[in-house]
Design a protein around this motif. Structure first.
Motif, PDB file in Angstrom:
ATOM      1  N   SER A 219      53.634  37.755  44.020  1.00  0.00           N
ATOM      2  CA  SER A 219      53.366  37.947  42.595  1.00  0.00           C
ATOM      3  C   SER A 219      51.966  37.547  42.169  1.00  0.00           C
ATOM      4  O   SER A 219      51.592  37.770  41.038  1.00  0.00           O
ATOM      5  CB  SER A 219      54.391  37.158  41.784  1.00  0.00           C
ATOM      6  N   GLY A 220      51.189  36.959  43.016  1.00  0.00           N
ATOM      7  CA  GLY A 220      49.829  36.592  42.643  1.00  0.00           C
ATOM      8  C   GLY A 220      49.212  35.638  43.630  1.00  0.00           C
ATOM      9  O   GLY A 220      49.878  34.765  44.160  1.00  0.00           O
TER      10      GLY A 220
ATOM     11  N   ALA B 140      48.266  41.572  42.752  1.00  0.00           N
ATOM     12  CA  ALA B 140      48.078  41.129  41.373  1.00  0.00           C
ATOM     13  C   ALA B 140      46.912  40.148  41.279  1.00  0.00           C
ATOM     14  O   ALA B 140      46.675  39.354  42.189  1.00  0.00           O
ATOM     15  CB  ALA B 140      49.353  40.473  40.849  1.00  0.00           C
TER      16      ALA B 140
ATOM     17  N   GLY C 132      45.634  36.748  35.620  1.00  0.00           N
ATOM     18  CA  GLY C 132      45.009  37.768  34.783  1.00  0.00           C
ATOM     19  C   GLY C 132      45.765  39.072  34.845  1.00  0.00           C
ATOM     20  O   GLY C 132      46.848  39.166  35.397  1.00  0.00           O
ATOM     21  N   SER C 133      45.152  40.086  34.267  1.00  0.00           N
ATOM     22  CA  SER C 133      45.769  41.400  34.313  1.00  0.00           C
ATOM     23  C   SER C 133      44.974  42.283  35.262  1.00  0.00           C
ATOM     24  O   SER C 133      43.836  41.987  35.604  1.00  0.00           O
ATOM     25  CB  SER C 133      45.803  42.011  32.913  1.00  0.00           C
ATOM     26  N   GLY C 134      45.569  43.345  35.677  1.00  0.00           N
ATOM     27  CA  GLY C 134      44.880  44.264  36.570  1.00  0.00           C
ATOM     28  C   GLY C 134      45.212  44.011  38.025  1.00  0.00           C
ATOM     29  O   GLY C 134      46.097  43.230  38.355  1.00  0.00           O
TER      30      GLY C 134
ATOM     31  N   ASN D  81      43.874  43.240  42.098  1.00  0.00           N
ATOM     32  CA  ASN D  81      42.906  42.511  42.897  1.00  0.00           C
ATOM     33  C   ASN D  81      42.005  43.514  43.629  1.00  0.00           C
ATOM     34  O   ASN D  81      42.483  44.255  44.504  1.00  0.00           O
ATOM     35  CB  ASN D  81      43.671  41.629  43.891  1.00  0.00           C
TER      36      ASN D  81
END
Length: 145
Positions: free
Chosen positions: A126-127, A133, A137-139, A141
């Motif tokens: 998830s990040g 991801a 933040g959004s967007g 990698n």
């Protein structure tokens, strides 16, 4: 990599070949030609239709339209399991893990063993720096892409 991992790799190459077969276009087609020199009309291109995929559904079966022969779906899941987050996680497409030469070899072996389909997961985390991801933040990698 064990026999199971080797079988999985060949399937990936086949998936890549099937995808490549769907993206072949003729760059010299009239739709790609610019407007004639001296033309006052703006150069516009009509929408292009995607080429027909060679594997089609015919009733309750898949058929290779180039040969007329049934296309037998025989597939596997392809993972690259690595230590992460205090356990083991799939990081197949992670920039820190992905190795095109290994995938090519694996998919070739899978194809040689009769596999026709492979499933991969874009991301199973998830990040973090090795996830698709953007952490906090959004967007997406950019390293991952």
């Amino acid at each position: 990599m064990g026999v199971g991992g080797t079988r999985i790799a060949g399937l990936g190459l086949l998936a890549a070949a099937l995808i490549a077969g769907c993206t072949s276009g003729d760059p010299a087609s009239p739709a790609a030609s610019p407007a004639p020199t001296g033309s006052t009309a703006p150069a516009t291109e009509p929408p292009r239709m995607a080429p027909e995929h060679p594997i089609q559904v015919d009733g309750d079966r898949f058929v290779d339209t180039r040969t007329g022969v049934d296309f037998r779906v025989r597939g596997v899941n392809y993972f690259r399991i690595v230590p992460a987050g205090g356990g083991l996680q799939d990081r197949f497409l992670s920039p820190a893990v992905f190795d095109a030469a290994v995938v090519r070899r694996d998919f070739t072996t899978l194809a040689e063993h009769g596999y026709t389909t492979v499933r991969i997961f874009l991301d199973s985390c998830s990040g973090g720096p090795d996830c698709i991801a953007v952490p906090g933040g959004s967007g997406l990698n950019p390293r991952y892409l």
